[in-house]
Design an enzyme around this catalytic site. Structure first.
Site, mmCIF file in Angstrom:
data_model
loop_
_atom_site.group_PDB
_atom_site.id
_atom_site.type_symbol
_atom_site.label_atom_id
_atom_site.label_comp_id
_atom_site.label_asym_id
_atom_site.label_seq_id
_atom_site.Cartn_x
_atom_site.Cartn_y
_atom_site.Cartn_z
ATOM 1 N N TYR A 79 0.824 -1.214 0.000
ATOM 2 C CA TYR A 79 0.000 0.000 0.000
ATOM 3 C C TYR A 79 0.855 1.260 0.000
ATOM 4 O O TYR A 79 0.444 2.290 -0.499
ATOM 5 C CB TYR A 79 -0.902 0.035 1.239
ATOM 6 C CG TYR A 79 -2.245 -0.636 1.076
ATOM 7 C CD1 TYR A 79 -2.327 -1.968 0.693
ATOM 8 C CD2 TYR A 79 -3.425 0.062 1.319
ATOM 9 C CE1 TYR A 79 -3.560 -2.591 0.565
ATOM 10 C CE2 TYR A 79 -4.657 -0.558 1.185
ATOM 11 C CZ TYR A 79 -4.720 -1.886 0.818
ATOM 12 O OH TYR A 79 -5.930 -2.483 0.690
ATOM 13 N N ASP B 56 -6.378 -6.904 4.111
ATOM 14 C CA ASP B 56 -7.510 -6.238 3.440
ATOM 15 C C ASP B 56 -8.412 -7.291 2.801
ATOM 16 O O ASP B 56 -9.635 -7.281 2.978
ATOM 17 C CB ASP B 56 -6.964 -5.289 2.363
ATOM 18 C CG ASP B 56 -8.085 -4.631 1.587
ATOM 19 O OD1 ASP B 56 -9.044 -4.150 2.219
ATOM 20 O OD2 ASP B 56 -8.016 -4.600 0.339
ATOM 21 N N ASP C 41 -12.348 -8.932 4.312
ATOM 22 C CA ASP C 41 -13.633 -8.913 3.601
ATOM 23 C C ASP C 41 -14.223 -10.321 3.505
ATOM 24 O O ASP C 41 -15.436 -10.507 3.613
ATOM 25 C CB ASP C 41 -13.488 -8.326 2.191
ATOM 26 C CG ASP C 41 -13.741 -6.825 2.157
ATOM 27 O OD1 ASP C 41 -13.544 -6.177 3.210
ATOM 28 O OD2 ASP C 41 -14.138 -6.298 1.104
HETATM 29 C C1 IPM Z 1 -10.283 -1.162 4.090
HETATM 30 C C2 IPM Z 1 -10.610 -0.556 2.748
HETATM 31 C C3 IPM Z 1 -9.480 0.366 2.331
HETATM 32 C C4 IPM Z 1 -8.211 -0.450 2.268
HETATM 33 C C5 IPM Z 1 -9.764 1.089 1.001
HETATM 34 C C6 IPM Z 1 -11.013 1.943 1.087
HETATM 35 C C7 IPM Z 1 -8.611 1.890 0.523
HETATM 36 O O1 IPM Z 1 -10.846 -1.556 1.813
HETATM 37 O O2 IPM Z 1 -10.107 -0.400 5.057
HETATM 38 O O3 IPM Z 1 -10.211 -2.377 4.165
HETATM 39 O O4 IPM Z 1 -7.950 -1.132 1.263
HETATM 40 O O5 IPM Z 1 -7.450 -0.424 3.231
HETATM 41 MG MG MG Z 2 -10.851 -3.508 2.584
#
Ligand code: IPM
Ligand code: MG
Length: 354
Positions: free
Chosen positions: A140, A246, A250
Site C-alpha cells: 500500500y 484487506d 472482507d
Molecule cells: C479497508 C478498505 C481500504 C483499504 C480502502 C477503502 C482503501 O478496503 O479499510 O479495508 O484497502 O485499506
Molecule cells: Mg478492505
C-alpha cells in the site's frame, strides 16, 4: 472531558456516525464519561470543500484528540479525479499521520444471524476471529509507478517492502492479542513466493520463542482463504500484512453475513481510530437503510481501547446482542417474521437497550 473527533466522510458515513454518536451520548449519560464531539470532513466531502481529501488542520485535530470515530470515504462522484486527491487518500493520510500500524478486525458470528451466513450453520456457528492487519506498510505504501513505457510497451508497478521493526511491532500485537483470547495465532503470508513474506515468516518464528503460551501456525494466504470457508472455527487470531489483511477481512466479514456488522480499531503511535468496515456504500447512502451496527460496535471499541471504559463498551455490545436477539434487522439482513427497521429505528432500539 474526552474529545472525540467525528469524521462522517461520504456515502452512508453520516448516517452511521450519527447512530454511533447517539449511542455514545446515551452511554455518556449513563456512565458519566464526559464526552465532547468535534466534527471534521475527510474524503470526497473534504475535497469538495477544500480541494483536498484531508487537510492538515483535520490531521492535527485528530492528533490532539482522545479518539477518532470515522464513517467512510469514497463514491462514484470522485472516481475520475486525480489519484493524489482521491477520497481514499484521506484514509492513508490518517493511517500514516497517526501511525496506525495495527488494524484490529474482530469477526464474531451472532447466533441470531447464523442463517444469514453463506456457509452452512454447522460450519460457521461459534466462529470468533480477530484479524490483526498491518496498516501503514507493505504494498500500500511502497514505491509505485502509474505508467511508464519500456520498448514502447506501457506498464505500471507497485512494490512491497517490510522491514524487521515493522514486522516485529505488528506481530507483537498479534501475539499479545492471542494471549488475551484463546492463545492461537495464525501468521498468514506467501512465503513460497515473496521475499517480503519469507522475512515476515523468519521474524515470526524468532518471536514465537518469547510467547511459549501461544500456539503458532504459519499459513499461506491462498490456503487461509480456503480454510476460512472450510473450517473458520480453527482460527483465533490472524496476523498478516496490509494487503492480505484487506482481502481476508472482507472474506471473514462476508461469512458473517453482512459487512455492515463489523467494527474495527486502528491503533498505533498517536490517537486511535475506529470505523466500521462497511465502506461508504454510495448506492444506499441517504436512504436511512444502512446497517449502523458496525459503526456502533466501533464506538464500543473506542470506549474500550481509547477511553478504558470497559463497562460502557460492554453495555453497548450487550445492547447490540439484545437488539438482534429481539429480531430487529436492517434491510440487508432482514428475513420473514422479523422486525424490519431503518437505520434510525435500529439505532433507537440499541439506545433503548443500554
Ligand atoms: C479497508 C478498505 C481500504 C483499504 C480502502 C477503502 C482503501 O478496503 O479499510 O479495508 O484497502 O485499506
Ligand atoms: Mg478492505
Amino acid at each position: 472531558m474526552k474529545k472525540i473527533i467525528v469524521i462522517p466522510g461520504d456515502g452512508i458515513g453520516k448516517e452511521i456516525t450519527d447512530s454511533a454518536v447517539a449511542v455514545l451520548k446515551k452511554v455518556d449519560e449513563k456512565f458519566n464519561i464526559g464526552l465532547e464531539f468535534e466534527y471534521r470532513d475527510a474524503g470526497g466531502a473534504s475535497y469538495d470543500k477544500y480541494g483536498e481529501p484531508l487537510t492538515a488542520e483535520t490531521l492535527e485535530a485528530c492528533k490532539a484528540a482522545d479518539a477518532v470515530l470515522f464513517g467512510a470515504v469514497g463514491g462514484p462522484k470522485w472516481d475520475n479525479i486525480e489519484v493524489s486527491k482521491r477520497p481514499e487518500k484521506a484514509l492513508f493520510g490518517l493511517r500514516k499521520g497517526l501511525g496506525l500500524y495495527g488494524n484490529l478486525r474482530p469477526v464474531k458470528i451472532y447466533d441470531a444471524l447464523i442463517d444469514g451466513s453463506p456457509l452452512k450453520p454447522e460450519i460457521v456457528a461459534g466462529s470468533d476471529i480477530l484479524i490483526v492487519r498491518e496498516l501503514v506498510g507493505g504494498i500500500y505504501f511502497g514505491e509505485r509507478c502509474e505508467s511508464e513505457f519500456v520498448d514502447g510497451v506501457e506498464r505500471a508497478w507497485d512494490t512491497e517492502i517490510y522491514s524487521v521493526p515493522e514486522i516485529e511491532r505488528i506481530v507483537k500485537l498479534g501475539f499479545e492479542s492471542a494471549q488475551k483470547r484463546r492463545k492461537k495465532l495464525t501468521s498468514v503470508d506467501k512465503a513460497n513466493v515473496l521475499a517480503s513474506s519469507r522475512l515476515w515468516r523468519r521474524v515470526v518464528k524468532e518471536m514465537a520463542k518469547n510467547y511459549p503460551d501461544v500456539e503458532l501456525n504459519l499459513m499461506y494466504v491462498d490456503n487461509c482463504a480456503a480454510q476460512l470457508a472450510i473450517n473458520p472455527k480453527q482460527f483465533d487470531v490472524i496476523v498478516t500484512s496490509n494487503m492480505f489483511g484487506d482481502i481476508l477481512s472482507d472474506e471473514f466479514a462476508a461469512i458473517g453475513g453482512s459487512l455492515g456488522l463489523l467494527p474495527s480499531a486502528s491503533i498505533g503511535e498517536l490517537t486511535s481510530f475506529f470505523e466500521s468496515i462497511s465502506g461508504s456504500a454510495p448506492d444506499i447512502a441517504g436512504k436511512n437503510i444502512a446497517n449502523p451496527i458496525g459503526c456502533i460496535l466501533s464506538a464500543a471499541m473506542l470506549l474500550r481501547f481509547s477511553l478504558k471504559e470497559e463497562k460502557a463498551a460492554h453495555a453497548v455490545e450487550m445492547a447490540v446482542d439484545k437488539t438482534l436477539a429481539d429480531g430487529f434487522r436492517t434491510a440487508e439482513i432482514y428475513k420473514d417474521g422479523l422486525k424490519k427497521c431503518s437505520t434510525t429505528e435500529m439505532t433507537q432500539a440499541i439506545v433503548d437497550r443500554i
